[in-house]
Design a protein around this motif. Structure first.
Motif, PDB file in Angstrom:
ATOM      1  N   ALA A 190       3.363   3.996   4.201  1.00 27.86           N
ATOM      2  CA  ALA A 190       2.239   4.582   3.475  1.00 27.86           C
ATOM      3  C   ALA A 190       1.960   6.000   3.968  1.00 27.86           C
ATOM      4  O   ALA A 190       2.213   6.341   5.126  1.00 27.86           O
ATOM      5  N   ILE A 191       1.436   6.831   3.068  1.00 30.86           N
ATOM      6  CA  ILE A 191       1.081   8.208   3.376  1.00 30.86           C
ATOM      7  C   ILE A 191      -0.428   8.350   3.229  1.00 30.86           C
ATOM      8  O   ILE A 191      -1.013   7.943   2.221  1.00 30.86           O
ATOM      9  N   ALA A 192      -1.065   8.950   4.246  1.00 36.79           N
ATOM     10  CA  ALA A 192      -2.511   9.192   4.190  1.00 36.79           C
ATOM     11  C   ALA A 192      -2.771  10.696   4.192  1.00 36.79           C
ATOM     12  O   ALA A 192      -2.147  11.439   4.949  1.00 36.79           O
ATOM     13  N   GLN A 193      -3.682  11.112   3.333  1.00 39.44           N
ATOM     14  CA  GLN A 193      -4.151  12.497   3.311  1.00 39.44           C
ATOM     15  C   GLN A 193      -5.660  12.454   3.524  1.00 39.44           C
ATOM     16  O   GLN A 193      -6.371  11.809   2.766  1.00 39.44           O
ATOM     17  N   ILE A 194      -6.144  13.122   4.558  1.00 39.66           N
ATOM     18  CA  ILE A 194      -7.575  13.087   4.851  1.00 39.66           C
ATOM     19  C   ILE A 194      -8.069  14.504   5.112  1.00 39.66           C
ATOM     20  O   ILE A 194      -7.543  15.207   5.977  1.00 39.66           O
ATOM     21  N   ASN A 195      -9.068  14.907   4.344  1.00 36.95           N
ATOM     22  CA  ASN A 195      -9.731  16.191   4.534  1.00 36.95           C
ATOM     23  C   ASN A 195     -11.050  15.965   5.249  1.00 36.95           C
ATOM     24  O   ASN A 195     -11.831  15.092   4.869  1.00 36.95           O
ATOM     25  N   SER A 196     -11.304  16.758   6.291  1.00 34.99           N
ATOM     26  CA  SER A 196     -12.558  16.690   7.034  1.00 34.99           C
ATOM     27  C   SER A 196     -13.162  18.088   7.044  1.00 34.99           C
ATOM     28  O   SER A 196     -12.480  19.047   7.416  1.00 34.99           O
ATOM     29  N   SER A 197     -14.421  18.219   6.632  1.00 36.57           N
ATOM     30  CA  SER A 197     -14.983  19.564   6.536  1.00 36.57           C
ATOM     31  C   SER A 197     -16.492  19.565   6.702  1.00 36.57           C
ATOM     32  O   SER A 197     -17.191  18.698   6.181  1.00 36.57           O
ATOM     33  N   TRP A 198     -16.977  20.567   7.451  1.00 32.82           N
ATOM     34  CA  TRP A 198     -18.397  20.875   7.510  1.00 32.82           C
ATOM     35  C   TRP A 198     -18.721  22.058   6.602  1.00 32.82           C
ATOM     36  O   TRP A 198     -19.787  22.648   6.708  1.00 32.82           O
ATOM     37  N   CYS A 199     -17.782  22.371   5.719  1.00 34.19           N
ATOM     38  CA  CYS A 199     -17.949  23.505   4.799  1.00 34.19           C
ATOM     39  C   CYS A 199     -17.645  23.058   3.372  1.00 34.19           C
ATOM     40  O   CYS A 199     -16.953  23.750   2.623  1.00 34.19           O
TER      41      CYS A 199
ATOM     42  N   GLU B 168     -15.247   8.936   1.628  1.00 33.56           N
ATOM     43  CA  GLU B 168     -14.620   8.006   0.691  1.00 33.56           C
ATOM     44  C   GLU B 168     -13.122   7.970   0.933  1.00 33.56           C
ATOM     45  O   GLU B 168     -12.499   9.004   1.212  1.00 33.56           O
ATOM     46  N   PHE B 169     -12.576   6.765   0.829  1.00 35.31           N
ATOM     47  CA  PHE B 169     -11.133   6.568   0.945  1.00 35.31           C
ATOM     48  C   PHE B 169     -10.647   5.896  -0.331  1.00 35.31           C
ATOM     49  O   PHE B 169     -11.151   4.834  -0.708  1.00 35.31           O
ATOM     50  N   GLN B 170      -9.667   6.513  -0.988  1.00 34.62           N
ATOM     51  CA  GLN B 170      -9.010   5.853  -2.113  1.00 34.62           C
ATOM     52  C   GLN B 170      -7.691   5.294  -1.625  1.00 34.62           C
ATOM     53  O   GLN B 170      -6.861   6.010  -1.048  1.00 34.62           O
ATOM     54  N   VAL B 171      -7.504   4.001  -1.838  1.00 33.00           N
ATOM     55  CA  VAL B 171      -6.280   3.312  -1.435  1.00 33.00           C
ATOM     56  C   VAL B 171      -5.563   2.846  -2.693  1.00 33.00           C
ATOM     57  O   VAL B 171      -6.133   2.136  -3.518  1.00 33.00           O
ATOM     58  N   ASP B 172      -4.316   3.261  -2.857  1.00 35.01           N
ATOM     59  CA  ASP B 172      -3.517   2.876  -4.011  1.00 35.01           C
ATOM     60  C   ASP B 172      -2.355   2.003  -3.577  1.00 35.01           C
ATOM     61  O   ASP B 172      -1.617   2.343  -2.649  1.00 35.01           O
ATOM     62  N   GLY B 173      -2.208   0.863  -4.257  1.00 30.75           N
ATOM     63  CA  GLY B 173      -1.114  -0.052  -3.968  1.00 30.75           C
ATOM     64  C   GLY B 173      -0.412  -0.491  -5.234  1.00 30.75           C
ATOM     65  O   GLY B 173      -0.864  -0.181  -6.348  1.00 30.75           O
ATOM     66  N   THR B 174       0.660  -1.207  -5.090  1.00 26.80           N
ATOM     67  CA  THR B 174       1.438  -1.626  -6.259  1.00 26.80           C
ATOM     68  C   THR B 174       0.662  -2.582  -7.158  1.00 26.80           C
ATOM     69  O   THR B 174       0.878  -2.620  -8.364  1.00 26.80           O
ATOM     70  N   GLU B 175      -0.281  -3.339  -6.584  1.00 24.12           N
ATOM     71  CA  GLU B 175      -1.016  -4.335  -7.365  1.00 24.12           C
ATOM     72  C   GLU B 175      -2.448  -3.929  -7.689  1.00 24.12           C
ATOM     73  O   GLU B 175      -3.094  -4.547  -8.535  1.00 24.12           O
ATOM     74  N   GLY B 176      -2.960  -2.917  -7.019  1.00 27.60           N
ATOM     75  CA  GLY B 176      -4.337  -2.516  -7.281  1.00 27.60           C
ATOM     76  C   GLY B 176      -4.752  -1.343  -6.425  1.00 27.60           C
ATOM     77  O   GLY B 176      -4.034  -0.937  -5.500  1.00 27.60           O
TER      78      GLY B 176
ATOM     79  N   ILE C 133       0.848  -1.195   0.000  1.00 28.22           N
ATOM     80  CA  ILE C 133       0.000   0.000   0.000  1.00 28.22           C
ATOM     81  C   ILE C 133       0.882   1.244   0.000  1.00 28.22           C
ATOM     82  O   ILE C 133       1.782   1.399   0.832  1.00 28.22           O
ATOM     83  N   LEU C 134       0.614   2.146  -0.935  1.00 22.69           N
ATOM     84  CA  LEU C 134       1.416   3.347  -1.105  1.00 22.69           C
ATOM     85  C   LEU C 134       0.790   4.561  -0.442  1.00 22.69           C
ATOM     86  O   LEU C 134       1.478   5.343   0.229  1.00 22.69           O
ATOM     87  N   SER C 135      -0.511   4.740  -0.646  1.00 26.92           N
ATOM     88  CA  SER C 135      -1.146   5.962  -0.155  1.00 26.92           C
ATOM     89  C   SER C 135      -2.632   5.752   0.081  1.00 26.92           C
ATOM     90  O   SER C 135      -3.251   4.854  -0.495  1.00 26.92           O
ATOM     91  N   ILE C 136      -3.175   6.617   0.935  1.00 24.79           N
ATOM     92  CA  ILE C 136      -4.605   6.655   1.225  1.00 24.79           C
ATOM     93  C   ILE C 136      -5.045   8.107   1.131  1.00 24.79           C
ATOM     94  O   ILE C 136      -4.415   8.997   1.720  1.00 24.79           O
ATOM     95  N   ARG C 137      -6.120   8.351   0.392  1.00 21.40           N
ATOM     96  CA  ARG C 137      -6.677   9.702   0.304  1.00 21.40           C
ATOM     97  C   ARG C 137      -8.128   9.649   0.745  1.00 21.40           C
ATOM     98  O   ARG C 137      -8.947   8.929   0.160  1.00 21.40           O
ATOM     99  N   GLY C 138      -8.440  10.402   1.791  1.00 22.07           N
ATOM    100  CA  GLY C 138      -9.787  10.390   2.349  1.00 22.07           C
ATOM    101  C   GLY C 138     -10.460  11.735   2.229  1.00 22.07           C
ATOM    102  O   GLY C 138      -9.823  12.782   2.406  1.00 22.07           O
TER     103      GLY C 138
END
Length: 388
Positions: free
Chosen positions: A256-265, A275-283, A163-168
């Motif tokens: 792994a690096i995770a970036q997560i934005n949380s907002s009520w605006c 939603e979380f996008q998870v990117d890895g070497t195989e999928g 797993i390389l990264s997570i974007r939330g």
């Protein structure tokens, strides 16, 4: 085989989350199905005892659901030996004092997160509960969302490779309260009352990342108050002193690096509210509340960057839905059942106050990172009795 009954003191269930998710969709739903089934086939029913500050609200709630026991006297409820469990869904500011009283009364404790407003208090609660020998747990409901359960299935099956990264992305627009009623209580936007989206959501992201991807080793974050004034429940304008959006970069064990934005605006332009996008070497995968889509290495298309021509590739159509392959119960109810089994027959329950303290630690580190404008490293947490 007959069912036994446990008294459960429920403090703070006149609020939105405590009422809907914990009382109606968890405790009452458990009783409606005949109780919690134990390993020997016997069942446990729950007798809710409603506690709060407003006699009127408690009476109305009890009448609505046919509940016999309610009181504004917490000490009285805790003094009853038939009340075995104390549950706390109050505003965060009131939690530490009430939970401490319940521990001193020898009750097993189940509490909403965050367990405290600051790390010192969260650690003290964890140590106090450990020293008293009472079972303790914190709500970590996001782990039981169908989308994240499917995501965990992919991780456990090795779908991603490394797993390389997570974007939330999490959030929605909370109305300011002037010409449309706000969907969240006004205290959420006052720091002096324990409000703030970072304190609210970073404990969630802490246990999601820890359970699925690895513990957070460092955080860089920015907390922002985008809407400076809001209108409260009585129609009065007030100054918003708490953050209503938080942007975090998390470095996880394993790289792994995770970036997560949380907002009520933020106005929603995605399939689900989180939603979380998870990117890895195989999928790769995109998981939401209920759904999860995947794209394997072998089926990854070759997009062409050409800003002079309109995009004709249906990018979303190139992903495959992960099937349910089972029934998913309400996540709050599932965790309640786990905690009841933990109390009655010592079944495993890893979501204890130590886990809650790690969530508060991440929120506190994020707040500090934002205030100081720098990256904050997280080490091991120590209490007199244990390393968390």
């Amino acid at each position: 085989m007959g069912a036994r009954t446990l008294g459960v003191v429920m403090n703070g269930v006149t609020g939105r989350m405590g009422h809907r998710q914990h009382l109606v969709r968890s405790v009452l739903a458990i009783n409606a199905q005949g109780g919690v089934t134990l390993s020997d086939g016997s069942r446990v029913l729950l007798r809710p005892v409603l506690v709060g500050r407003s006699e009127l609200k408690l009476r109305d709630l009890a009448d609505e659901h046919g509940i016999a026991d309610w009181t504004t006297d917490l000490a009285k409820a805790l003094a009853d030996p038939d009340n075995v469990i104390y549950f706390d869904a109050q505003v965060t500011q009131a939690r530490v004092a009430a939970v401490t009283k319940a521990i001193e009364a020898g009750k097993h404790i189940y509490a909403e997160k965050p367990t405290a407003e600051n790390l010192e208090d969260a650690l003290r609660l964890a140590e106090t509960a450990r020293a008293a020998g009472v079972k303790n747990g914190v709500v970590q409901d996001k782990l039981f969302l169908p989308g994240l359960l499917k995501l965990k299935r992919l991780i456990d099956g090795g779908f991603f490779g490394r797993i390389l990264s997570i974007r939330g992305e999490f959030g929605y627009w909370v109305f300011e309260g002037d010409w449309q009623e706000a969907q969240r209580p006004s205290w959420n936007y006052r720091a002096e009352d324990g409000g703030g989206i970072m304190l609210d959501m970073f404990p969630h992201w802490a246990y999601v990342m820890e359970t699925l991807f690895g513990r957070v080793q460092a955080v860089t974050a920015k907390a922002v108050t985008h809407i400076p004034e809001r209108v409260d429940e009585s129609g009065a304008t007030y100054t918003a002193t708490a953050d209503d959006a938080a942007y975090g970069l998390f470095e996880l064990e394993g790289g792994a690096i995770a970036q997560i934005n949380s907002s009520w605006c933020v106005r929603v332009n995605r399939d689900e509210l989180v939603e979380f996008q998870v990117d890895g070497t195989e999928g790769s995968a995109v998981a939401g509340l209920r759904n999860c889509r995947v794209q394997h290495r072998s089926a990854t298309p070759k997009p062409v960057w050409n800003p002079d021509l309109p995009a004709t590739e249906p990018f979303r159509g190139q992903w495959q839905e992960v099937p349910d392959n089972g029934e998913f119960d309400n996540g709050f109810k599932t965790q309640w059942e786990m905690f009841i089994r933990h109390v009655v027959e010592d079944a495993p329950f890893p979501y204890d106050f130590a886990a809650g303290a790690r969530g508060v630690r991440l929120a506190e580190a994020g707040i500090r990172s934002s205030a100081e404008g720098r990256r904050i490293e997280l080490g091991a947490l120590e209490t007199p009795g244990t390393a968390l």
